[in-house]
Scaffold this active site. Structure first.
Site, PDB file in Angstrom:
ATOM      1  N   LYS A 283       0.767  -1.066   0.111  1.00  0.00           N
ATOM      2  CA  LYS A 283      -0.062  -0.161  -0.063  1.00  0.00           C
ATOM      3  C   LYS A 283       0.817   1.044  -0.090  1.00  0.00           C
ATOM      4  O   LYS A 283       0.523   2.330  -0.734  1.00  0.00           O
ATOM      5  CB  LYS A 283      -1.168  -0.009   1.175  1.00  0.00           C
ATOM      6  CG  LYS A 283      -2.222  -1.023   0.956  1.00  0.00           C
ATOM      7  CD  LYS A 283      -3.275  -0.710   1.866  1.00  0.00           C
ATOM      8  CE  LYS A 283      -4.373  -1.455   1.500  1.00  0.00           C
ATOM      9  NZ  LYS A 283      -5.548  -1.660   2.358  1.00  0.00           N
TER      10      LYS A 283
ATOM     11  N   LYS B 125      -4.820  -8.472  -6.917  1.00  0.00           N
ATOM     12  CA  LYS B 125      -6.115  -8.787  -5.981  1.00  0.00           C
ATOM     13  C   LYS B 125      -6.990  -7.701  -6.382  1.00  0.00           C
ATOM     14  O   LYS B 125      -6.777  -6.651  -6.649  1.00  0.00           O
ATOM     15  CB  LYS B 125      -5.717  -8.413  -4.632  1.00  0.00           C
ATOM     16  CG  LYS B 125      -6.777  -8.768  -3.591  1.00  0.00           C
ATOM     17  CD  LYS B 125      -6.192  -8.541  -2.168  1.00  0.00           C
ATOM     18  CE  LYS B 125      -6.386  -6.803  -1.632  1.00  0.00           C
ATOM     19  NZ  LYS B 125      -7.478  -6.719  -1.010  1.00  0.00           N
TER      20      LYS B 125
ATOM     21  N   LYS C 222     -10.670  -2.266  -3.750  1.00  0.00           N
ATOM     22  CA  LYS C 222     -11.431  -1.131  -3.642  1.00  0.00           C
ATOM     23  C   LYS C 222     -10.808   0.039  -4.366  1.00  0.00           C
ATOM     24  O   LYS C 222     -11.403   0.935  -5.069  1.00  0.00           O
ATOM     25  CB  LYS C 222     -11.863  -0.717  -2.329  1.00  0.00           C
ATOM     26  CG  LYS C 222     -12.831  -1.724  -1.633  1.00  0.00           C
ATOM     27  CD  LYS C 222     -13.320  -1.063  -0.199  1.00  0.00           C
ATOM     28  CE  LYS C 222     -13.634  -2.224   0.825  1.00  0.00           C
ATOM     29  NZ  LYS C 222     -12.413  -2.385   1.760  1.00  0.00           N
TER      30      LYS C 222
HETATM   31  N1  AQP Z   1      -9.635  -9.608  -3.465  1.00  0.00           N
HETATM   32  C1  AQP Z   1     -10.287 -10.052  -2.365  1.00  0.00           C
HETATM   33  N2  AQP Z   1     -10.753 -11.333  -2.257  1.00  0.00           N
HETATM   34  C2  AQP Z   1     -10.933 -12.042  -1.339  1.00  0.00           C
HETATM   35  N3  AQP Z   1     -11.317 -11.366   0.038  1.00  0.00           N
HETATM   36  C3  AQP Z   1     -10.916 -10.167  -0.085  1.00  0.00           C
HETATM   37  N4  AQP Z   1     -10.878  -9.012   0.950  1.00  0.00           N
HETATM   38  C4  AQP Z   1     -10.561  -7.641   0.163  1.00  0.00           C
HETATM   39  N5  AQP Z   1      -9.962  -8.040  -0.966  1.00  0.00           N
HETATM   40  C5  AQP Z   1     -10.444  -9.248  -1.168  1.00  0.00           C
HETATM   41  C6  AQP Z   1     -11.336  -9.281   2.196  1.00  0.00           C
HETATM   42  O1  AQP Z   1     -12.405  -8.324   2.576  1.00  0.00           O
HETATM   43  C7  AQP Z   1     -12.419  -8.032   3.804  1.00  0.00           C
HETATM   44  C8  AQP Z   1     -12.476  -6.642   4.002  1.00  0.00           C
HETATM   45  O2  AQP Z   1     -11.312  -5.716   3.188  1.00  0.00           O
HETATM   46  P1  AQP Z   1     -10.929  -4.524   3.752  1.00  0.00           P
HETATM   47  O3  AQP Z   1     -12.150  -3.345   3.727  1.00  0.00           O
HETATM   48  O4  AQP Z   1      -9.997  -4.629   5.094  1.00  0.00           O
HETATM   49  O5  AQP Z   1      -9.889  -4.213   2.405  1.00  0.00           O
HETATM   50  P2  AQP Z   1      -8.771  -4.704   2.042  1.00  0.00           P
HETATM   51  O6  AQP Z   1      -8.273  -5.946   2.694  1.00  0.00           O
HETATM   52  O7  AQP Z   1      -7.403  -3.811   2.343  1.00  0.00           O
HETATM   53  O8  AQP Z   1      -8.809  -4.697   0.458  1.00  0.00           O
HETATM   54  P3  AQP Z   1      -9.766  -4.031  -0.537  1.00  0.00           P
HETATM   55  O9  AQP Z   1     -11.178  -4.169  -0.017  1.00  0.00           O
HETATM   56  O10 AQP Z   1      -9.333  -4.081  -1.801  1.00  0.00           O
HETATM   57  O11 AQP Z   1      -9.546  -2.457  -0.291  1.00  0.00           O
HETATM   58  P4  AQP Z   1      -8.453  -1.458  -0.431  1.00  0.00           P
HETATM   59  O12 AQP Z   1      -8.304  -1.257  -1.811  1.00  0.00           O
HETATM   60  O13 AQP Z   1      -8.689  -0.251   0.153  1.00  0.00           O
HETATM   61  O14 AQP Z   1      -7.014  -2.227   0.057  1.00  0.00           O
HETATM   62  C9  AQP Z   1     -11.349  -8.631   4.482  1.00  0.00           C
HETATM   63  O15 AQP Z   1     -11.430  -9.621   4.992  1.00  0.00           O
HETATM   64  C10 AQP Z   1     -10.172  -8.953   3.242  1.00  0.00           C
HETATM   65  O16 AQP Z   1      -9.471 -10.036   3.419  1.00  0.00           O
END
Ligand code: AQP
Length: 345
Positions: free
Chosen positions: A115, A207, A210
């Site tokens: 990140k 991955k 968001k």
């Molecule tokens: N691509 C993914 N596949 C499976 N699980 C996923 N999670 C996130 N991306 C995937 C799971 O969703 C939960 C919430 O995630 P988060 O809000 O903590 O965000 P994150 O893991 O940092 O990833 P994001 O959603 O893509 O957000 P950004 O772009 O802000 O990093 C967690 O249980 C996560 O494992």
């Protein structure tokens, strides 16, 4: 207070663009655990400001995640649904965990490296200490199980390290105050099923996320049926037909991802999906996947819209959840303060 034996905690950041990866990797599991566990599901808004300080509309982004929880089938009356910043104890315990965790542990966190990118000197301190706040979220409720996607595995290991160090370093006081052998549980992650890591529709090595700038890379839970179909139609694939066995998907990241998504949505194994479509081209597989995705996601999408039409009602649900969360959190914090030896209540 005795140790809970089957308490689930998990959270989702309100950073916008809630996607299919969040749903399959996390939220859908939250729903199934409700029958067997006491569940606490949190919109982790304090985490949301670690990467981008100024969020577009944190309040509506927060309501959107809570609406997605409820629209997916989480019952906020039987279980607890709230947003993190309403329960101040999260921040207090996170500070104490900043003192428990070691620099070397945090320096190993791959998510910070991903990140922060090349310019880590410009990243916020909050992004670096994010895993300590996550450990505080979980351990504040002494949660025994945490359903998450694969990307959170390392953070959960750190949560276990923090709990272990706290339990060991304060061993005598934990016993002295009658909390038994260990105060914090050594939390078990729940990371299973075919969609623990859903990949981008544009690049099978990244991955689904968001924060990815291209909206075509992900299926958002707010996407219309037409958008879902278009994104799947345009998803990157190779030119080979689908193979006869899962092993033959190795090295074909995009194909493997789409089969994994189909399997998760259909509640089947990837093996059974591959057997149904063996020898077929993506021109045939993609419409079937789109139809399935629309069938599963449209009801959630519609229910989210209905819930979000009444923001005051959503706020009430979150405030009520926060009151119930605070009842547990305040007891933990009182005991933790006592174990540390701070003067006061
Ligand atoms: N691509 C993914 N596949 C499976 N699980 C996923 N999670 C996130 N991306 C995937 C799971 O969703 C939960 C919430 O995630 P988060 O809000 O903590 O965000 P994150 O893991 O940092 O990833 P994001 O959603 O893509 O957000 P950004 O772009 O802000 O990093 C967690 O249980 C996560 O494992």
């Amino acid at each position: 207070m005795g140790q809970p034996t089957n308490r689930v905690f998990s959270g989702v950041q309100p950073t916008g663009n809630l996607h299919l990866g969040n749903y399959l990797g996390a939220i859908r599991k939250f729903v199934t655990l409700q029958d067997s566990h006491e569940c606490i599901y949190c919109v982790v808004d304090l985490h949301a400001v670690t990467a981008d300080l100024v969020q577009k509309d944190l309040k509506s982004q927060t309501r959107e995640i809570a609406a997605a929880f409820i629209a997916s089938g989480i019952d906020p009356e039987k279980h607890i649904v709230f947003n993190q910043s309403q329960v101040r104890e999260h921040s207090e315990l996170a500070w104490l965990f900043n003192c428990v965790a070691r620099m070397g542990w945090l320096r190993r966190m791959t998510q910070f490296k991903e990140k922060a990118g090349k310019n880590s000197e410009e990243a916020s301190v909050g992004l670096f200490t994010y895993p300590n706040l996550m450990a505080a979220d979980i351990l504040l409720y002494r949660a025994t199980h945490v359903p998450v996607g694969d990307d959170q595995k390392q953070h959960l290991e750190l949560t276990r390290d923090i709990a272990t160090k706290f339990n060991n370093d304060f061993k005598e006081r934990i016993a002295e105050f009658g909390h038994g052998e260990e105060y914090f549980p050594i939390t078990e992650p729940i990371i299973d099923g075919p969609a623990t890591r859903v990949m981008s529709l544009r690049d099978g090595s990244r991955k689904m996320s968001k924060s990815e700038p291209s909206d075509m890379s992900r299926i958002n839970l707010t996407d219309s049926a037409d958008d879902i179909a278009k994104k799947i139609r345009k998803a990157r694939t190779d030119s080979e037909p689908l193979p006869e066995s899962v092993e033959d998907l190795k090295g074909r990241a995009e194909a493997e991802n789409l089969v994994g998504i189909y399997a998760a949505l259909a509640d089947e194994s990837p093996g059974s999906v591959v057997r149904q479509f063996a020898g077929k081209q993506f021109g045939e597989f993609k419409p079937a996947l789109a139809e399935l995705a629309v069938e599963k996601l449209s009801p959630i999408n519609q229910e989210m819209k209905r819930l979000l039409d009444d923001p005051a009602a959503m706020d009430k649900i979150l405030a009520n959840g926060a009151d119930r969360a605070r009842e547990i959190a305040s007891v933990t914090m009182r005991e933790v303060r006592e174990i540390f030896g701070f003067l006061g209540d």
